[in-house]
Scaffold this motif. Structure first.
Motif, PDB file in Angstrom:
ATOM      1  N   MET A 211       8.796  30.986  26.624  1.00 29.36           N
ATOM      2  CA  MET A 211       9.849  31.985  26.469  1.00 29.36           C
ATOM      3  C   MET A 211      10.146  32.179  24.979  1.00 29.36           C
ATOM      4  SD  MET A 211      12.368  30.632  29.537  1.00 29.36           S
ATOM      5  CE  MET A 211      13.219  32.176  29.865  1.00 29.36           C
ATOM      6  N   VAL A 212      10.186  33.429  24.551  1.00 26.88           N
ATOM      7  CA  VAL A 212      10.443  33.750  23.145  1.00 26.88           C
ATOM      8  C   VAL A 212      11.701  34.603  23.062  1.00 26.88           C
ATOM      9  CG1 VAL A 212       9.569  34.870  21.053  1.00 26.88           C
ATOM     10  CG2 VAL A 212       7.988  33.664  22.591  1.00 26.88           C
ATOM     11  N   VAL A 213      12.648  34.170  22.237  1.00 28.08           N
ATOM     12  CA  VAL A 213      13.897  34.911  22.053  1.00 28.08           C
ATOM     13  C   VAL A 213      14.058  35.234  20.578  1.00 28.08           C
ATOM     14  CG1 VAL A 213      16.398  34.881  22.319  1.00 28.08           C
ATOM     15  CG2 VAL A 213      14.956  33.716  24.001  1.00 28.08           C
ATOM     16  N   LYS A 214      14.290  36.496  20.280  1.00 30.12           N
ATOM     17  CA  LYS A 214      14.534  36.929  18.906  1.00 30.12           C
ATOM     18  C   LYS A 214      16.037  36.899  18.629  1.00 30.12           C
ATOM     19  CE  LYS A 214      10.190  37.910  18.106  1.00 30.12           C
ATOM     20  NZ  LYS A 214       9.392  37.068  17.170  1.00 30.12           N
TER      21      LYS A 214
ATOM     22  N   ALA B  19      19.146  25.554  34.441  1.00 32.89           N
ATOM     23  CA  ALA B  19      18.418  25.180  35.656  1.00 32.89           C
ATOM     24  C   ALA B  19      17.805  23.790  35.504  1.00 32.89           C
ATOM     25  CB  ALA B  19      17.331  26.212  35.962  1.00 32.89           C
ATOM     26  N   LEU B  20      17.415  23.416  34.283  1.00 35.68           N
ATOM     27  CA  LEU B  20      16.855  22.078  34.042  1.00 35.68           C
ATOM     28  C   LEU B  20      17.902  21.019  34.352  1.00 35.68           C
ATOM     29  CD1 LEU B  20      14.959  22.491  30.629  1.00 35.68           C
ATOM     30  CD2 LEU B  20      14.060  22.739  32.942  1.00 35.68           C
ATOM     31  N   ASP B  21      19.136  21.265  33.949  1.00 39.85           N
ATOM     32  CA  ASP B  21      20.212  20.302  34.171  1.00 39.85           C
ATOM     33  C   ASP B  21      20.574  20.165  35.641  1.00 39.85           C
ATOM     34  OD1 ASP B  21      20.358  19.912  31.434  1.00 39.85           O
ATOM     35  OD2 ASP B  21      21.893  21.459  31.164  1.00 39.85           O
ATOM     36  N   ASP B  22      20.353  21.250  36.396  1.00 35.58           N
ATOM     37  CA  ASP B  22      20.722  21.239  37.813  1.00 35.58           C
ATOM     38  C   ASP B  22      19.707  20.480  38.653  1.00 35.58           C
ATOM     39  OD1 ASP B  22      22.949  22.711  37.226  1.00 35.58           O
ATOM     40  OD2 ASP B  22      22.013  24.649  37.683  1.00 35.58           O
ATOM     41  N   GLU B  23      18.496  20.313  38.128  1.00 36.93           N
ATOM     42  CA  GLU B  23      17.439  19.671  38.924  1.00 36.93           C
ATOM     43  C   GLU B  23      17.590  18.163  38.913  1.00 36.93           C
ATOM     44  OE1 GLU B  23      13.599  21.024  37.691  1.00 36.93           O
ATOM     45  OE2 GLU B  23      14.090  23.116  37.943  1.00 36.93           O
TER      46      GLU B  23
ATOM     47  N   LYS C 151      18.473  36.041  25.359  1.00 36.46           N
ATOM     48  CA  LYS C 151      19.128  34.746  25.168  1.00 36.46           C
ATOM     49  C   LYS C 151      19.724  34.255  26.484  1.00 36.46           C
ATOM     50  CE  LYS C 151      23.184  34.579  23.250  1.00 36.46           C
ATOM     51  NZ  LYS C 151      24.325  34.602  22.292  1.00 36.46           N
ATOM     52  N   ASP C 152      20.265  35.175  27.271  1.00 36.63           N
ATOM     53  CA  ASP C 152      20.866  34.802  28.553  1.00 36.63           C
ATOM     54  C   ASP C 152      19.818  34.251  29.522  1.00 36.63           C
ATOM     55  OD1 ASP C 152      23.331  35.562  27.623  1.00 36.63           O
ATOM     56  OD2 ASP C 152      23.277  37.563  28.541  1.00 36.63           O
ATOM     57  N   ASP C 153      18.628  34.865  29.516  1.00 37.13           N
ATOM     58  CA  ASP C 153      17.554  34.376  30.382  1.00 37.13           C
ATOM     59  C   ASP C 153      17.159  32.957  29.999  1.00 37.13           C
ATOM     60  OD1 ASP C 153      17.448  36.733  31.799  1.00 37.13           O
ATOM     61  OD2 ASP C 153      15.869  37.614  30.558  1.00 37.13           O
ATOM     62  N   LEU C 154      17.050  32.711  28.691  1.00 36.54           N
ATOM     63  CA  LEU C 154      16.698  31.374  28.216  1.00 36.54           C
ATOM     64  C   LEU C 154      17.785  30.376  28.580  1.00 36.54           C
ATOM     65  CD1 LEU C 154      14.925  29.411  26.629  1.00 36.54           C
ATOM     66  CD2 LEU C 154      16.042  30.196  24.523  1.00 36.54           C
ATOM     67  N   GLN C 155      19.044  30.786  28.408  1.00 34.87           N
ATOM     68  CA  GLN C 155      20.160  29.905  28.732  1.00 34.87           C
ATOM     69  C   GLN C 155      20.155  29.541  30.211  1.00 34.87           C
ATOM     70  OE1 GLN C 155      22.296  28.471  26.649  1.00 34.87           O
ATOM     71  NE2 GLN C 155      23.317  27.405  28.344  1.00 34.87           N
ATOM     72  N   ALA C 156      19.857  30.514  31.049  1.00 35.44           N
ATOM     73  CA  ALA C 156      19.799  30.266  32.496  1.00 35.44           C
ATOM     74  C   ALA C 156      18.684  29.275  32.827  1.00 35.44           C
ATOM     75  CB  ALA C 156      19.585  31.574  33.251  1.00 35.44           C
ATOM     76  N   ALA C 157      17.556  29.395  32.134  1.00 36.56           N
ATOM     77  CA  ALA C 157      16.431  28.490  32.375  1.00 36.56           C
ATOM     78  C   ALA C 157      16.791  27.068  31.947  1.00 36.56           C
ATOM     79  CB  ALA C 157      15.198  28.975  31.621  1.00 36.56           C
ATOM     80  N   VAL C 158      17.509  26.944  30.835  1.00 30.42           N
ATOM     81  CA  VAL C 158      17.936  25.625  30.356  1.00 30.42           C
ATOM     82  C   VAL C 158      18.933  24.998  31.325  1.00 30.42           C
ATOM     83  CG1 VAL C 158      19.168  24.406  28.526  1.00 30.42           C
ATOM     84  CG2 VAL C 158      17.473  26.132  27.928  1.00 30.42           C
TER      85      VAL C 158
ATOM     86  N   ALA D  72      14.928  25.142  22.713  1.00 31.94           N
ATOM     87  CA  ALA D  72      15.296  25.274  24.123  1.00 31.94           C
ATOM     88  C   ALA D  72      14.094  25.735  24.947  1.00 31.94           C
ATOM     89  CB  ALA D  72      16.445  26.263  24.268  1.00 31.94           C
ATOM     90  N   ALA D  73      13.321  26.671  24.400  1.00 31.23           N
ATOM     91  CA  ALA D  73      12.143  27.168  25.110  1.00 31.23           C
ATOM     92  C   ALA D  73      11.107  26.058  25.282  1.00 31.23           C
ATOM     93  CB  ALA D  73      11.530  28.341  24.341  1.00 31.23           C
ATOM     94  N   ARG D  74      11.008  25.182  24.270  1.00 32.42           N
ATOM     95  CA  ARG D  74      10.067  24.067  24.387  1.00 32.42           C
ATOM     96  C   ARG D  74      10.478  23.140  25.520  1.00 32.42           C
ATOM     97  NH1 ARG D  74       9.111  18.897  23.311  1.00 32.42           N
ATOM     98  NH2 ARG D  74       7.087  18.268  22.438  1.00 32.42           N
ATOM     99  N   ALA D  75      11.783  22.889  25.660  1.00 27.07           N
ATOM    100  CA  ALA D  75      12.266  22.018  26.729  1.00 27.07           C
ATOM    101  C   ALA D  75      11.918  22.606  28.099  1.00 27.07           C
ATOM    102  CB  ALA D  75      13.773  21.824  26.602  1.00 27.07           C
ATOM    103  N   VAL D  76      12.048  23.926  28.232  1.00 24.10           N
ATOM    104  CA  VAL D  76      11.722  24.590  29.500  1.00 24.10           C
ATOM    105  C   VAL D  76      10.218  24.486  29.774  1.00 24.10           C
ATOM    106  CG1 VAL D  76      11.686  26.800  30.715  1.00 24.10           C
ATOM    107  CG2 VAL D  76      13.689  26.156  29.346  1.00 24.10           C
ATOM    108  N   MET D  77       9.411  24.710  28.727  1.00 24.55           N
ATOM    109  CA  MET D  77       7.963  24.659  28.910  1.00 24.55           C
ATOM    110  C   MET D  77       7.495  23.221  29.168  1.00 24.55           C
ATOM    111  SD  MET D  77       4.982  26.545  26.672  1.00 24.55           S
ATOM    112  CE  MET D  77       4.955  25.483  25.237  1.00 24.55           C
ATOM    113  N   LYS D  78       8.171  22.258  28.555  1.00 22.61           N
ATOM    114  CA  LYS D  78       7.831  20.854  28.799  1.00 22.61           C
ATOM    115  C   LYS D  78       8.068  20.504  30.266  1.00 22.61           C
ATOM    116  CE  LYS D  78       9.081  16.102  27.543  1.00 22.61           C
ATOM    117  NZ  LYS D  78       9.913  15.228  26.674  1.00 22.61           N
ATOM    118  N   ARG D  79       9.198  20.946  30.819  1.00 22.79           N
ATOM    119  CA  ARG D  79       9.459  20.675  32.232  1.00 22.79           C
ATOM    120  C   ARG D  79       8.380  21.306  33.100  1.00 22.79           C
ATOM    121  NH1 ARG D  79      13.804  19.635  35.581  1.00 22.79           N
ATOM    122  NH2 ARG D  79      14.411  18.206  33.917  1.00 22.79           N
ATOM    123  N   ALA D  80       7.973  22.519  32.764  1.00 19.08           N
ATOM    124  CA  ALA D  80       6.924  23.186  33.546  1.00 19.08           C
ATOM    125  C   ALA D  80       5.617  22.400  33.465  1.00 19.08           C
ATOM    126  CB  ALA D  80       6.724  24.611  33.042  1.00 19.08           C
TER     127      ALA D  80
END
Length: 444
Positions: free
Chosen positions: A131-134, A440-444, A431-438, A284-292
């Motif tokens: 995920m890439v956020v500008k 989701a990591l905490d909810d798992e 940014k909101d999409d990335l935040q939602a993905a992050v 944050a994107a790295r953390a999401v990709m690491k979980r994947a």
């Protein structure tokens, strides 16, 4: 010396090791011969003490050393020949310990759980999405606004206005205990922001509603654990003469604000903020990709797990979660926390992935450098202001703590290695999409 297999079920192994009395005697003699040239004894020249006398004098002590060396040697040879790697320290018991006497063979039982063979994983076959956020203008402006608030100033409120939470009250004060002023309990022209918790509990709340020119007595009790022992637990009355009441004013967003934060001008500050935001988004994107990645690795492999490792990990998870739910308990004086099925399932995943990542890292020759370890220790030491050196020395002398610091660094380096080989596609998101993905990591 004889090694006989007694158990081979799954990853559980058991062996009986027999060291004969003749082998022990030979080892003792070897040690005596090695030490003889340096031994002095009354009535004999150095190095000329007769072997029978040496054996009588030192034989018993050397027998224990010889026994330990013989068993250790047999264990090491077994692991070298078999290729087994124990999951935890092997359990070793002397079978005939209580009945053993000099001249008997030594019989030892060794048991352990072997680490499993880890199947090969083709990292190049794994597909991941990054995920890439500008950092857009809105995000930069929001961050600028937050900086302006931290650099806030205060201006006088209208005469007669009551102080509110967040206002600054400029005052002279004198504190007394039993009618006597005490050292450190007074101040002149002191600027106190209400709600900052700069003073002891209960003090600032009583100043809400005061006006400039007003005198107010504030009655508080020092905490029982207050650092100044002569004040701890005592009630004090502070007479406060309020000189000014000021309201907070955010700093103007201009070049002057930028220079306060080390930038040449406002454009330079915006550039710095943009870089910082994108670095945060990338983390944050790295953390999401690491979980994947870990999810895909977990799905890709299946192998037997050492029960002792799973049990230990499940116990640690249960203990940690219990303390998170009971933060008031700061020690370990509580009943045993029994792991649930959910804890065990999570432990199995962690152990499986831990063994897999360790295997991948070993094959890729991933290493944690001394510089990386030093940086990790320094980062931890900053949590103990004034005690950094003692903390550093403590870590250097504690192998377990070193391993706790090394493990996450090693894991991240192996994950980066996997990222390099995997097929990674980029997807620009908000940014909101990335935040939602992050989240989701905490909810798992």
């Amino acid at each position: 010396m004889q090694v006989t297999e007694t158990l081979n079920e799954g990853l559980k192994r058991g062996y009986s090791i027999t060291v004969t009395a003749a082998e022990l005697d030979e080892k003792v003699n070897e040690k005596l011969v090695e030490a003889q040239p340096e031994i002095e004894m009354k009535g004999f020249r150095k190095g000329k003490v007769p072997m029978p006398l040496l054996k009588k004098q030192f034989g018993q002590r050397l027998l224990g050393e010889a026994m330990q060396e013989a068993v250790d040697g047999a264990m090491n040879k077994h692991f070298e020949d078999s290729g087994d790697k124990p999951a935890l320290q092997p359990k070793v018991e002397m079978k005939n310990g209580e009945e053993w006497k000099e001249g008997d063979d030594v019989e030892v039982e060794m048991s352990y759980e072997a680490l499993p063979e880890i199947p090969e994983v083709d990292l190049k076959a794994i597909s991941l999405e990054k995920m890439v956020v500008k950092a857009d203008d809105a995000a930069v402006e929001e961050a600028l606004g937050n900086l302006a608030e931290t650099a806030q100033d205060f201006k006088d409120r209208k005469k007669g206005t009551k102080a509110k939470d967040g206002d600054q009250v400029v005052m002279d004060f004198v504190g007394k205990i039993d009618g006597e002023a005490f050292e450190g309990g007074s101040g002149d022209d002191f600027p106190l922001v209400l709600g900052s918790n700069q003073f002891i509990p209960g003090f600032e709340e009583q100043l809400v509603g005061v006006k400039a020119g007003e005198e107010k007595d504030v009655t508080v009790s020092f905490p029982e654990e207050y650092q100044a022992e002569h004040l701890a637990g005592k009630e004090a009355v502070f007479t406060c003469n309020v000189k000014e009441v000021k309201e907070p004013v955010a700093a103007e967003i201009n070049d002057e604000l930028a220079q306060k934060f080390g930038a040449e001008d406002l454009d330079g500050l915006k550039g710095q903020i943009s870089e910082r935001l994108e670095a945060e988004y990338a983390g944050a994107a790295r953390a999401v990709m690491k979980r994947a990645l870990l999810d895909k690795l977990d799905d890709a492999v299946s192998f037997d797990l050492p029960p002792s490792l799973v049990e230990a990990e499940a116990g640690q998870i249960a203990h940690q979660l219990w303390h998170e739910e009971n933060p008031e308990v700061t020690d370990h004086n509580h009943d045993t926390i029994e792991p649930t099925e959910e804890h065990t399932k999570l432990a199995e995943r962690r152990v499986r992935l831990g063994l897999l990542l360790a295997e991948l890292g070993q094959k890729a020759e991933v290493e944690v450098t001394e510089a990386e370890m030093t940086q990790a220790i320094m980062n931890q030491a900053r949590q103990y202001p004034g005690q950094e050196r003692q903390f550093f020395e403590f870590i250097q002398q504690n192998a377990q703590m070193q391993q706790q610091l090394r493990a996450p660094i090693f894991e991240d380096k192996v994950v980066d290695y996997a990222f390099e080989l995997a097929e990674v596609s980029e997807k620009e998101v908000s940014k909101d999409d990335l935040q939602a993905a992050v989240e989701a990591l905490d909810d798992e």
